[in-house]
Design an enzyme around this catalytic site. Structure first.
Site, mmCIF file in Angstrom:
data_model
loop_
_atom_site.group_PDB
_atom_site.id
_atom_site.type_symbol
_atom_site.label_atom_id
_atom_site.label_comp_id
_atom_site.label_asym_id
_atom_site.label_seq_id
_atom_site.Cartn_x
_atom_site.Cartn_y
_atom_site.Cartn_z
ATOM 1 C CE LYS A 290 -4.325 -1.437 2.194
ATOM 2 N NZ LYS A 290 -5.250 -1.222 3.338
ATOM 3 C CD GLU A 376 -19.664 -5.783 7.002
ATOM 4 O OE1 GLU A 376 -18.945 -4.818 6.654
ATOM 5 O OE2 GLU A 376 -19.710 -6.871 6.364
ATOM 6 N NE ARG A 404 -20.832 -6.291 3.519
ATOM 7 C CZ ARG A 404 -20.231 -6.648 2.378
ATOM 8 N NH1 ARG A 404 -20.503 -5.993 1.269
ATOM 9 N NH2 ARG A 404 -19.361 -7.622 2.353
#
Length: 651
Positions: A290, A376, A404
């Site tokens: 990253k 979730e 979700r």
């Protein structure tokens, strides 16, 4: 120093030649490396001016160039999971001339969007959907007999969600039309990448190796069952031992990797081999960094995941001085203080510790903090298990992401009446992240559930009270919502107050012609509207209902009986507070008595990204819209204004 004034002049000779992917397919390796450098410079320059997601996009620059070089896009479909890493993809797919409109009003989306480009075959912003979508494209082409592969690019963080594995479990049907790129940039799930692993990746993805392996498989099938099974396990073990990937093999994928995601000389031959493979879905394990190529982002990948405008030379982000604390920090710090004296309080988040304020709690109570990753559904049922065992779980999830896990909220929490506390961040409209991240439906989908208590904080002080109220509430599930960004600047209470469940409060007035019933942070706009109305000689009561469920029916009845017009206002979709008030009015026949009820809510559309204030203005939920709604209900007109000016105000 102003970030824009300190931005260097760009020199991008190779990128200037590439308008769409077809323009790069005749380039040699040196030119491709220059193109990647140009794309990286363009992205840093752009996000420095617009803000947005930085680190993840910088990490996939070479991968983006390689994918569009090897595959025939847009016929072949590249599907980016989540989409926040897709800025380099946008730059080389015909959108460079608009790239500085990223996340700006009327500009490019910060995520992939089907309506934006033929190179965005599938819209995204939530994680772990790419493999399922790519499988759909691949199977559709297979059934239709059309050419074209589907390539899903999914990060290791997104692999924490079960949906990714559900898709992979069904991937065999796609055959060689499906390719999954596992972008490993954080979890370090593989050994270090080096020359040997790169060589092995190229070897095992090559046509001779695949043909030899297929021949061996056919021969082994003729062996007695025990020997056939042993041969298969030997093949899997040998490749798994040197490269990993046994799990993916078990799911039916041919695993290749790990390879260096920043080395085009390694990436391109492997991608070409996989492109030309004869059969079977393939997973390529690519290791990236990253923030690659930009020092400040490499040094602090988490800090530079999503950024405000920043000084390109120094990396310093340009941030406005906040006049009030951020809502998520108020929640996190309040919960941490409550947990100091209550060892049953635990906090759960789904890969959003800083975004939800759970990081504040974690510093004080690390052993009672659980970041379950992008999962979730698991977070909610995990919280339900904790609650069933006597703990006080606070499940802190963005409104848009809690969608979700709705089945788990219904089945595992509400039906069992378990005291799970839902801290719902990013309620309402969220600005530059647009409709995919807007928290517009939670009141509607939660307040319809038996046993559920739903609160909405009007300001940061109310959030303190609601966090404490949730901690004290042991008789069933309870949720409280609050917006993105900073509070309104009210003092925070030193001692939180336990709110009476289902009871609102009168904030202003108590009698008059108009009553405004507010839920959430539109309260400030309701008070502004009351000022305007009273200047017109229209006494106005403003109430903060606090609760969408249970409704304060006594308060609403009292106001309905003593006012001519009742207006409800909320930062949510149709089916929320207004619908519950209208149901009460219908059940009790208030409209038959001449009461004028009007509900104000978000429009039945998915709103594009913009500044939050402008979004609410577009939605018709600011003070002038409240005034207009009241005057229309009263049939107020220009004559009334004239009478007001002459001193003859309506009674």
């Amino acid at each position: 120093m102003d970030a824009e004034l300190s931005t260097p002049v760009l020199d991008t000779p190779m990128l200037d030649r590439v308008k769409v992917p077809a323009d790069m397919r005749g380039l040699d390796m040196g030119q491709l490396r220059q193109l990647a450098d140009d794309v990286r410079a363009e992205m840093i320059h752009t996000v420095g001016q617009t803000g947005g997601h930085l680190g993840s996009g910088l990490g996939v620059v070479e991968l983006t160039v390689a994918l569009h070089y090897v595959f025939e896009t847009p016929r072949d479909k590249v599907i980016w999971d989540v989409g926040h890493q897709a800025y380099p993809h946008k730059i080389i797919t015909g959108r460079r001339d608009r790239i500085r409109t990223l996340r700006q009003p009327g500009g490019l989306s910060g995520f992939t969007k089907r309506s934006e480009s033929e190179y965005d075959p599938f819209g995204a912003a939530h994680s772990s959907t790419s493999i399922s979508a790519a499988l759909g494209f691949a199977i559709a082409n297979k059934i239709a007999g059309q050419p074209g592969k589907a390539i899903a690019v999914i990060g290791d963080g997104s692999m924490s969600a079960g949906m990714a594995y559900e898709a992979m479990n069904n991937a065999q049907a796609a055959g060689n039309r499906l390719v999954v790129i596992l972008n490993d940039n954080d979890m370090s799930i593989a050994p270090p990448v080096g020359g040997l692993s790169a060589y092995l990746a190229r070897l095992v993805s090559s046509r001779p190796f695949l043909e030899l392996r297929e021949m061996a498989k056919k021969l082994s099938r003729r062996l007695p069952a025990p020997l056939h099974s042993a041969a298969k396990k030997t093949d899997e073990f040998a490749r798994g031992m040197v490269m990993g990937g046994t799990l993916f093999e078990e799911l039916g994928f041919y695993y290749v990797g790990p390879i260096d995601g920043h080395n085009l000389e390694q990436l391109i031959p492997v991608l070409e081999n996989v492109r030309d493979a004869a059969e079977g879905p393939c997973l390529i394990h690519v290791v990236t960094q990253k923030g690659k190529g930009y020092g400040p982002a490499e040094a602090a990948a988490d800090k530079y995941h999503g950024v405000q405008k920043f000084n390109v030379i120094t990396g310093e982000q340009v941030k406005a001085v906040a006049k009030a604390p951020a809502y998520q920090n108020v929640f996190g710090e309040t919960l941490a203080k409550l947990a100091d004296s209550d060892d049953k309080i635990v906090a759960i988040t789904a890969a959003m510790p800083s975004g939800t304020g759970v990081d504040k709690f974690a510093k004080a109570h690390p052993t009672r903090t659980f970041d379950v990753g992008i999962a979730e559904q698991h977070a909610v049922t995990f919280a339900a298990g904790l609650a069933a065992q006597g703990m006080k779980p606070f499940c802190a999830i963005y409104s848009t992401f809690l969608q979700r896990a709705y089945d788990q909220v219904v089945h595992d929490v509400a039906i069992q009446n378990l005291p799970v506390r839902f801290a719902i961040d990013r309620a309402g409209l969220v600005g530059a992240d647009g409709c995919t991240h807007a928290g517009t439906f939670d009141v509607t989908y939660l307040a319809s559930l038996p046993n559920m208590v739903v609160m909405a904080a009007a300001d940061e002080a109310e959030l303190v009270h609601m966090t404490y109220t949730a901690a004290c509430h042991d008789s069933g599930p309870i949720a409280f919502r609050y917006p993105r960004g900073n509070g309104v600047g009210v003092p925070l209470p030193e001692t939180p107050q336990r709110l009476e469940i289902g009871k609102g409060r009168i904030v202003r007035g108590g009698s008059g012609k108009i009553a405004i019933l507010s839920l959430g942070t539109r309260l400030a706009e309701a008070l502004k509207a009351a000022d305007t109305l009273e200047a017109k000689g229209l006494p106005t009561t403003v109430a903060d209902l606090r609760f969408a469920k249970p409704l304060d029916e006594d308060l609403i009845r009292r106001l309905a009986a003593t006012h001519e017009v009742v207006i409800s206002i909320e930062e949510g979709s149709i089916g929320g507070l207004g619908a519950h008030i209208l149901t009460l009015a219908s059940d009790e026949g208030w409209t038959d008595a001449g009461l004028k009820i009007r509900t104000m809510r978000l429009p039945d559309v998915f709103q594009d990204h913009d500044a939050p204030d402008k979004q609410y203005d577009t939605a018709g939920l600011n003070a002038p819209h409240i005034v207009e709604t009241v005057l229309k209900a009263l049939r107020w007109n220009d004559m009334d204004e004239a009478l007001l000016g002459a001193g003859d105000v309506r009674a």
